[in-house]
Scaffold this motif. Structure first.
Motif, mmCIF file in Angstrom:
data_model
loop_
_atom_site.group_PDB
_atom_site.id
_atom_site.type_symbol
_atom_site.label_atom_id
_atom_site.label_comp_id
_atom_site.label_asym_id
_atom_site.label_seq_id
_atom_site.Cartn_x
_atom_site.Cartn_y
_atom_site.Cartn_z
ATOM 1 N N ILE A 191 47.200 42.408 36.231
ATOM 2 C CA ILE A 191 47.093 42.991 34.889
ATOM 3 C C ILE A 191 48.156 44.061 34.681
ATOM 4 O O ILE A 191 48.807 44.122 33.635
ATOM 5 C CB ILE A 191 45.680 43.572 34.662
ATOM 6 N N ASN A 192 48.349 44.922 35.680
ATOM 7 C CA ASN A 192 49.273 46.050 35.541
ATOM 8 C C ASN A 192 50.741 45.635 35.513
ATOM 9 O O ASN A 192 51.550 46.288 34.856
ATOM 10 C CB ASN A 192 49.058 47.060 36.651
ATOM 11 N N GLY A 206 42.443 36.183 29.481
ATOM 12 C CA GLY A 206 41.981 34.800 29.538
ATOM 13 C C GLY A 206 42.759 33.964 30.534
ATOM 14 O O GLY A 206 42.179 33.179 31.284
ATOM 15 N N LYS A 207 44.072 34.140 30.547
ATOM 16 C CA LYS A 207 44.893 33.380 31.495
ATOM 17 C C LYS A 207 44.593 33.796 32.930
ATOM 18 O O LYS A 207 44.521 32.955 33.831
ATOM 19 C CB LYS A 207 46.378 33.586 31.202
ATOM 20 N N MET A 248 39.875 31.217 38.472
ATOM 21 C CA MET A 248 38.928 30.123 38.613
ATOM 22 C C MET A 248 39.592 28.920 39.287
ATOM 23 O O MET A 248 39.037 28.312 40.194
ATOM 24 C CB MET A 248 38.354 29.715 37.257
ATOM 25 N N LEU A 249 40.814 28.603 38.846
ATOM 26 C CA LEU A 249 41.546 27.490 39.464
ATOM 27 C C LEU A 249 41.887 27.790 40.918
ATOM 28 O O LEU A 249 41.883 26.889 41.754
ATOM 29 C CB LEU A 249 42.811 27.184 38.668
ATOM 30 N N ALA A 250 42.174 29.053 41.227
ATOM 31 C CA ALA A 250 42.428 29.433 42.620
ATOM 32 C C ALA A 250 41.180 29.181 43.461
ATOM 33 O O ALA A 250 41.278 28.706 44.604
ATOM 34 C CB ALA A 250 42.845 30.898 42.709
#
Length: 127
Positions: free
Chosen positions: A30-31, A38-39, A45-47
């Motif tokens: 984020i930083n 959202g991405k 989740m995919l990880a």
């Protein structure tokens, strides 16, 4: 009695350390990137799905318990694990297995969100 307390303390410590490390990685992303929340959620989740598929996430869950299953990567783990268990029974179950595995959590989230929306007044976010 003393050993039981130590065992519980170590279980909490492991869960906190692993869950905190996952959140730390998200906070760094984020930083230092322009990715939207959202991405980042989708990538985590995919990880969880990918790490489950290659056999890395299951040992992490066995080690840290809720520290690995509560973050959003744990949702990916849950979906992949349900699909893999369903695949043992057939093609259709491979597709529906992830939905069956995650149905209780998704239902709880929807119901509790609805109840909170009834209790509290929603407001738009001001920047």
């Amino acid at each position: 009695m003393g050993q039981e307390i130590l065992f519980i303390f170590l279980a909490y410590l492991k869960a906190f350390a692993v869950g905190g490390a996952i959140c730390l990685i998200a906070q760094i992303i984020i930083n230092f990137t322009d990715l939207t929340a959202g991405k980042i959620l989708v990538y985590f989740m995919l990880a969880g799905v990918v790490l489950t598929a290659i056999g890395v996430y299951q040992p992490l869950v066995e080690f840290a318990g809720a520290g690995a299953t509560v973050p959003i990567s744990g949702f990916g783990y849950l979906l992949a694990n349900g699909a893999m268990r369903g695949a043992e029974q057939g093609f259709f179950q491979a597709i529906t297995g992830s939905l069956a595995a995650a149905s209780a959590g998704v239902t709880a989230a929807v119901v509790f969100s609805f109840v909170m929306a009834l209790i509290f007044k929603s407001k738009t976010k001001r920047n």
